[in-house]
Scaffold this active site. Structure first.
Site, short mmCIF file in Angstrom:
data_model
loop_
_atom_site.label_atom_id
_atom_site.label_comp_id
_atom_site.label_asym_id
_atom_site.label_seq_id
_atom_site.Cartn_x
_atom_site.Cartn_y
_atom_site.Cartn_z
N CYS A 107 0.86 -1.18 0.00
CA CYS A 107 0.00 0.00 0.00
C CYS A 107 0.90 1.24 0.00
O CYS A 107 1.65 1.48 0.94
CB CYS A 107 -0.88 -0.07 1.25
SG CYS A 107 -1.98 1.33 1.40
N CYS A 114 -2.99 15.11 2.72
CA CYS A 114 -4.00 15.14 1.66
C CYS A 114 -4.87 16.37 1.85
O CYS A 114 -5.22 16.74 2.98
CB CYS A 114 -4.87 13.89 1.71
SG CYS A 114 -6.11 13.82 0.39
N CYS A 121 -10.76 10.45 7.96
CA CYS A 121 -9.43 10.01 7.53
C CYS A 121 -8.32 10.78 8.24
O CYS A 121 -8.30 12.01 8.20
CB CYS A 121 -9.32 10.18 6.02
SG CYS A 121 -7.67 9.86 5.39
N CYS A 343 -6.03 0.98 7.26
CA CYS A 343 -6.50 2.05 6.37
C CYS A 343 -6.83 3.31 7.14
O CYS A 343 -7.53 3.25 8.14
CB CYS A 343 -7.80 1.66 5.69
SG CYS A 343 -7.71 0.20 4.73
N1 SAH Z 1 -7.15 9.12 -1.34
C1 SAH Z 1 -7.53 7.86 -1.86
C2 SAH Z 1 -6.65 6.73 -1.41
C3 SAH Z 1 -6.15 6.67 0.00
S1 SAH Z 1 -7.19 6.16 1.28
C4 SAH Z 1 -8.97 7.56 -1.54
O1 SAH Z 1 -9.56 8.26 -0.73
O2 SAH Z 1 -9.51 6.64 -2.15
C5 SAH Z 1 -7.52 4.42 1.07
C6 SAH Z 1 -8.91 4.02 1.62
O3 SAH Z 1 -8.96 4.08 3.06
C7 SAH Z 1 -10.00 4.95 1.13
O4 SAH Z 1 -11.13 4.25 0.72
C8 SAH Z 1 -10.28 5.75 2.36
O5 SAH Z 1 -11.54 6.34 2.31
C9 SAH Z 1 -10.14 4.74 3.47
N2 SAH Z 1 -10.00 5.32 4.80
C10 SAH Z 1 -9.56 6.55 5.13
N3 SAH Z 1 -9.59 6.73 6.46
C11 SAH Z 1 -10.06 5.58 7.00
C12 SAH Z 1 -10.30 5.14 8.34
N4 SAH Z 1 -10.05 5.92 9.38
N5 SAH Z 1 -10.76 3.90 8.53
C13 SAH Z 1 -10.98 3.08 7.45
N6 SAH Z 1 -10.76 3.43 6.16
C14 SAH Z 1 -10.32 4.68 5.95
FE1 SF4 Z 2 -7.47 12.13 1.13
FE2 SF4 Z 2 -8.05 10.48 3.13
FE3 SF4 Z 2 -10.01 11.49 1.63
FE4 SF4 Z 2 -8.34 9.64 0.58
S1 SF4 Z 2 -9.78 9.35 2.29
S2 SF4 Z 2 -9.03 11.58 -0.37
S3 SF4 Z 2 -6.43 10.22 1.64
S4 SF4 Z 2 -8.63 12.68 2.96
#
Ligand code: SAH
Ligand code: SF4
Length: 370
Positions: A107, A114, A121, A343
């Site tokens: 990963c 971001c 997130c 994640c």
């Molecule tokens: N920015 C991209 C990729 C990075 S995040 C995106 O948003 O798709 C990878 C995955 O983890 C995304 O689906 C995101 O929504 C999820 N994610 C982010 N924060 C999380 C959390 N606290 N618990 C579980 N999944 C989370």
């Molecule tokens: Fe950015 Fe996190 Fe949203 Fe993915 S899930 S777009 S890393 S803020």
């Protein structure tokens, strides 16, 4: 100073060829160099025995093969590995390796922080600092391959899959993402299958279309809500590219090229927020006719997030409604909990947090990618 030299890890095959041509070298040198760098893991020009002494001397003078520095390696009890890498400017990023029975997934991060600020997130909460360069993106794969090989506990582990699901929104670093993907797919470097390289996006629609046209990889979309009212709250980029536009871009992805594709829809399970039966039914209506599958992700909590993980019973109830509605549904197993590698828990370390606030004055989202 190595920073003034040309970093060969910033080039995909075509760019390396073009660079060597400016030196008056034959194009086949690019293939030789790539094989040394990515297949034999050699990053000292002197060791590249089939490259002429004169070219080696010139490269030593003008070029370099710089990678992030490994700051820390953490090994979870479930076999998950997490590395903390330091970049030349002191920023830090995290990369996670997840071993499974028949595959090993890396990963990878695409940005430091971001800008998109999804409410659940940790990376988003930390704000945006900067885009990663190609050498910093592909360097995570290079370093992970070599770190796994050099640790007796992990030396038999292989990386078969790459997911751009670490820190950052890959499609907002488009110009560095594409050469990095090329290097993952190219037989002269890693030769990974396009089915095994996945870009995850929160839905930057114009960049999704560009990606569909430029490089054939797998697509994951962070959906997280079945309607615009809730998605606006959880994934703020939805205000700019609402669900209908997002689904249209997903259809264009599906209908491009001749291979059979599916979109993976990611859906984080937040207790009482998006995990109710009515929301599952709404999701069935949204996705019923779409060639996709849903990946439910148990929410991984972090300090001050304000959300709770859905109970196993809610996840099971939600899954049943989706499955009964004909939607292929998987629940992502949470891995690497003990080392904060799950994640959304990746936070790295931003050297200049003040930049978090600059982004509000900048053009947002779509305008940002080159
Ligand atoms: N920015 C991209 C990729 C990075 S995040 C995106 O948003 O798709 C990878 C995955 O983890 C995304 O689906 C995101 O929504 C999820 N994610 C982010 N924060 C999380 C959390 N606290 N618990 C579980 N999944 C989370
Ligand atoms: Fe950015 Fe996190 Fe949203 Fe993915 S899930 S777009 S890393 S803020």
């Amino acid at each position: 100073m190595s920073t003034q030299r040309t970093n060969l890890f910033d080039f995909d095959f075509e760019a390396l060829q073009a660079y060597l041509e400016t030196m008056g070298e034959k194009p086949y040198r690019a293939k030789q160099l790539m094989q040394w760098m990515y297949q034999r893991n050699v990053i000292a020009f002197d060791d590249m025995s089939d490259i002429s002494k004169t070219l080696r001397a010139r490269l030593k003078n003008e070029a370099c093969m710089d990678l992030p520095a490994v700051q820390q390696e953490m090994l979870s009890t479930d076999g998950t590995c997490k590395w903390l890498f330091e970049l030349h400017d002191g920023n830090r990023i995290e990369t996670v390796y997840i071993p499974e029975a028949n595959r090993g997934t890396l990963c990878i991060s695409s940005q430091v922080g971001c800008a998109l600020d999804c409410s659940f997130c940790a990376t988003g909460r930390q704000g945006f600092n900067r885009n990663l360069s190609v050498s910093e993106i592909i360097g995570q794969l290079w370093l992970a391959v070599n770190m796994l090989a050099s640790n007796p506990k992990t030396k038999d582990q292989r990386i078969t899959n790459v997911v751009m699901m670490g820190m950052g929104e890959p499609l907002l670093n488009y110009s560095k993402l594409v050469p990095s993907l090329n290097l993952m797919l190219d037989d002269r470097s890693y030769g990974l299958s396009k089915r095994r390289v996945t870009v995850s996006t929160s839905g930057v629609v114009p960049a999704m279309d560009r990606l569909t046209a430029d490089v054939d990889v797998s697509l994951a979309v962070s959906l997280h809500a079945p309607n615009n009212a809730l998605r606006d709250e959880l994934v703020p980029i939805n205000k700019k590219y609402p669900i209908k536009e997002l689904m249209d871009a997903c259809w264009r992805y599906i209908n491009t090229g001749d291979r059979k594709k599916r979109v993976l829809f990611e859906y984080v399970m937040l207790a009482g927020v998006n995990d109710q039966p009515a929301q599952a039914r709404e999701l069935v209506s949204l996705l019923r006719d779409f060639p996709g599958k849903v990946n439910l992700i148990p929410f991984n909590p972090f300090e001050l997030s304000g959300y709770k993980r859905s109970s196993n019973a809610s996840v099971a109830r939600f899954t049943k409604i989706l499955t009964d509605g004909g939607i292929l549904t998987l629940t992502r197993t949470t891995r690497g909990d003990d080392i904060d590698a799950a994640c959304g828990q990746l936070a790295g370390d931003i050297t200049d947090r003040s930049k978090r606030y600059i982004r509000f004055a900048e053009p947002r989202f779509g305008e940002q990618f080159q």
